[in-house]
Scaffold this motif. Sequence first.
Motif, PDB file in Angstrom:
ATOM      1  N   ASP A  91       0.860  -1.178   0.000  1.00  0.00           N
ATOM      2  CA  ASP A  91       0.000   0.000   0.000  1.00  0.00           C
ATOM      3  C   ASP A  91       0.898   1.231   0.000  1.00  0.00           C
ATOM      4  O   ASP A  91       1.252   1.757   1.052  1.00  0.00           O
ATOM      5  CB  ASP A  91      -0.920  -0.012   1.228  1.00  0.00           C
ATOM      6  N   GLY A  92       1.293   1.652  -1.202  1.00  0.00           N
ATOM      7  CA  GLY A  92       2.212   2.777  -1.309  1.00  0.00           C
ATOM      8  C   GLY A  92       3.537   2.454  -0.654  1.00  0.00           C
ATOM      9  O   GLY A  92       4.185   1.481  -1.022  1.00  0.00           O
ATOM     10  N   ALA A  93       3.897   3.278   0.347  1.00  0.00           N
ATOM     11  CA  ALA A  93       5.180   3.075   1.016  1.00  0.00           C
ATOM     12  C   ALA A  93       5.067   2.103   2.186  1.00  0.00           C
ATOM     13  O   ALA A  93       6.043   1.845   2.873  1.00  0.00           O
ATOM     14  CB  ALA A  93       5.722   4.409   1.493  1.00  0.00           C
ATOM     15  N   ALA A  94       3.884   1.573   2.414  1.00  0.00           N
ATOM     16  CA  ALA A  94       3.694   0.639   3.525  1.00  0.00           C
ATOM     17  C   ALA A  94       3.667  -0.788   2.999  1.00  0.00           C
ATOM     18  O   ALA A  94       2.822  -1.134   2.166  1.00  0.00           O
ATOM     19  CB  ALA A  94       2.406   0.958   4.276  1.00  0.00           C
ATOM     20  N   LEU A  95       4.589  -1.598   3.474  1.00  0.00           N
ATOM     21  CA  LEU A  95       4.634  -2.992   3.060  1.00  0.00           C
ATOM     22  C   LEU A  95       4.242  -3.853   4.255  1.00  0.00           C
ATOM     23  O   LEU A  95       5.002  -3.978   5.224  1.00  0.00           O
ATOM     24  CB  LEU A  95       6.045  -3.357   2.585  1.00  0.00           C
ATOM     25  N   ARG A  96       3.064  -4.431   4.192  1.00  0.00           N
ATOM     26  CA  ARG A  96       2.585  -5.271   5.294  1.00  0.00           C
ATOM     27  C   ARG A  96       2.955  -6.717   4.994  1.00  0.00           C
ATOM     28  O   ARG A  96       2.606  -7.252   3.953  1.00  0.00           O
ATOM     29  CB  ARG A  96       1.068  -5.133   5.419  1.00  0.00           C
ATOM     30  N   VAL A  97       3.686  -7.320   5.931  1.00  0.00           N
ATOM     31  CA  VAL A  97       4.075  -8.721   5.761  1.00  0.00           C
ATOM     32  C   VAL A  97       2.972  -9.596   6.328  1.00  0.00           C
ATOM     33  O   VAL A  97       2.726  -9.621   7.527  1.00  0.00           O
ATOM     34  CB  VAL A  97       5.409  -9.015   6.472  1.00  0.00           C
ATOM     35  N   LEU A  98       2.298 -10.309   5.455  1.00  0.00           N
ATOM     36  CA  LEU A  98       1.165 -11.127   5.880  1.00  0.00           C
ATOM     37  C   LEU A  98       1.626 -12.429   6.517  1.00  0.00           C
ATOM     38  O   LEU A  98       0.978 -12.955   7.414  1.00  0.00           O
ATOM     39  CB  LEU A  98       0.270 -11.437   4.675  1.00  0.00           C
ATOM     40  N   ASP A  99       2.757 -12.934   6.035  1.00  0.00           N
ATOM     41  CA  ASP A  99       3.178 -14.263   6.462  1.00  0.00           C
ATOM     42  C   ASP A  99       4.702 -14.327   6.637  1.00  0.00           C
ATOM     43  O   ASP A  99       5.414 -14.834   5.773  1.00  0.00           O
ATOM     44  CB  ASP A  99       2.718 -15.285   5.415  1.00  0.00           C
ATOM     45  N   PRO A 100       5.193 -13.827   7.788  1.00  0.00           N
ATOM     46  CA  PRO A 100       6.645 -13.793   8.032  1.00  0.00           C
ATOM     47  C   PRO A 100       7.290 -15.173   7.897  1.00  0.00           C
ATOM     48  O   PRO A 100       8.407 -15.285   7.369  1.00  0.00           O
ATOM     49  CB  PRO A 100       6.753 -13.286   9.478  1.00  0.00           C
ATOM     50  N   ALA A 101       6.605 -16.187   8.351  1.00  0.00           N
ATOM     51  CA  ALA A 101       7.185 -17.534   8.298  1.00  0.00           C
ATOM     52  C   ALA A 101       7.439 -17.946   6.845  1.00  0.00           C
ATOM     53  O   ALA A 101       8.498 -18.471   6.509  1.00  0.00           O
ATOM     54  CB  ALA A 101       6.256 -18.536   8.972  1.00  0.00           C
ATOM     55  N   ARG A 102       6.458 -17.668   6.005  1.00  0.00           N
ATOM     56  CA  ARG A 102       6.608 -18.039   4.592  1.00  0.00           C
ATOM     57  C   ARG A 102       7.725 -17.228   3.947  1.00  0.00           C
ATOM     58  O   ARG A 102       8.468 -17.724   3.095  1.00  0.00           O
ATOM     59  CB  ARG A 102       5.273 -17.802   3.870  1.00  0.00           C
ATOM     60  N   LEU A 103       7.841 -15.983   4.383  1.00  0.00           N
ATOM     61  CA  LEU A 103       8.902 -15.114   3.887  1.00  0.00           C
ATOM     62  C   LEU A 103      10.262 -15.713   4.242  1.00  0.00           C
ATOM     63  O   LEU A 103      11.162 -15.818   3.402  1.00  0.00           O
ATOM     64  CB  LEU A 103       8.752 -13.732   4.529  1.00  0.00           C
TER      65      LEU A 103
END
Lengths: 228, 228
Positions: A210-222
């Motif tokens: 969302d623009g400059a905001a990066l929300r990590v939905l799944d840290p484990a998968r990352l």
Amino acid sequence: MPAATHIADEELQLHPFFADLAPELLASAKAGCRVVALAPGAPLFAMGDRAERFWLVRRGRIKLFRIAPNGAEKVVEVVGPGQTFAEAVMFMTVRDYPVSAEALTDSEVLGFDAERFLTLLHGSPDTCLRLLGALSMRLRRRMDEIEALSVQNATLRVVTWLLQNLPREGAAVVHLEVPKKVLASQLSLQPETLSRVLHSLGEQQVIEVDGAALRVLDPARLRALTLG
Amino acid sequence: MPAATHIADEELQLHPFFADLAPELLASAKAGCRVVALAPGAPLFAMGDRAERFWLVRRGRIKLFRIAPNGAEKVVEVVGPGQTFAEAVMFMTVRDYPVSAEALTDSEVLGFDAERFLTLLHGSPDTCLRLLGALSMRLRRRMDEIEALSVQNATLRVVTWLLQNLPREGAAVVHLEVPKKVLASQLSLQPETLSRVLHSLGEQQVIEVDGAALRVLDPARLRALTLG
DNA sequence: CGGGGAGTTGAACGCAATCAAATTTAGTGG
DNA sequence: CCACTAAATTTGATTGCGTTCAACTCCCCG
């Protein structure tokens, strides 16, 4: 915003390099200090310039970068409030800045006389050791970056960066502090490639952009992606 | 060849880190020193190992490298006689080796106790400053490498390496001190790619390849390539 | 002679760069 | 507040460089 030219001892002592200094040494450092205000885009110094000072960011963000012979720009680092940069030039025989520096935002930096600081280091082994610690950490980070450039592809570099910049606790959101093209350059990617990678991670439901905001939905998968 | 376990003051004092030390400090450094002999291919330490020593090469060549999660090996540096490595770990809070090390050839290294050396640094600001100088130079080289990886293609990286390793005077010949695949890894290239680049430079009459001897036929033209 | 590693050569693939254009965002002055 | 411009970002199409996979040659050392 006008530069506050007065520098309180307390302000400097927040930084490790000045915390250990005896009062007279601190005074000496302050005496050789210069305050510089920079508008967005304003240059502070250019690669190859004679380096007579090292710098501490008081306010704003400073971009450190190189221009290759072919004209390509590579952003080496972006430094913010409380961080020092270009300390290393103090200790080199060829005392030229190895990078260029310019303000990304409205900024204020303190420039300390290298010669003077070098002299007072003789009287403060503790500060020497702190400097050694700082340079060692930086050296390690550079090595991490070299490995990343050598063995990681674009997606992996972005993922690694996300993980490194994820807040330790609280919402898993990374707010970009710099334009995306600057981040792209830091990761040694083209802006188009970064855009595509973020889009793709979004499609995979791993992050939400969302623009400059990066929300990590799944840290484990990352994290799992980095173990490929 | 058996390791010579005796260490002369004169041998150490050839190195800047020991040159300035007062006799009692030098004796302390020696007391915490251990000699290690390594056969070709023998490991000295692995990335992640607890780092209790830093090292000085007495004889042979040591390869410093990383293994990425995907198994790829990246050679960070190859160090030879008179050179130290892993000093930086002394000053970090997480005192783990950031690379692995193994001998390329029959080698002998001196390992100095990090804790002990750190203590004696408090009494020798001059040595601190020499260390700062050494780390600063290394930092700059790493930055050069990062720039190279970011903006130079395979040919340019090889050409830059050639120019950096060209003897200042005398015959314009670079003798490879390491197998070509190790050089390839240092330059972050596949061995096949390095082979092709060298072949191509040969075809263009810029260099002449004879095994491990790379004769530079036209240094000026080589330099011109870097200004692309 | 024969085995094995180092290096070279060839063919095909794939990732990210490049080129081009659309679209969104930000900044400025009316 | 809106219009307008410039910059930032995204999206699409194409290209090319270096990797990958595979086979072959050359030595060195047994």
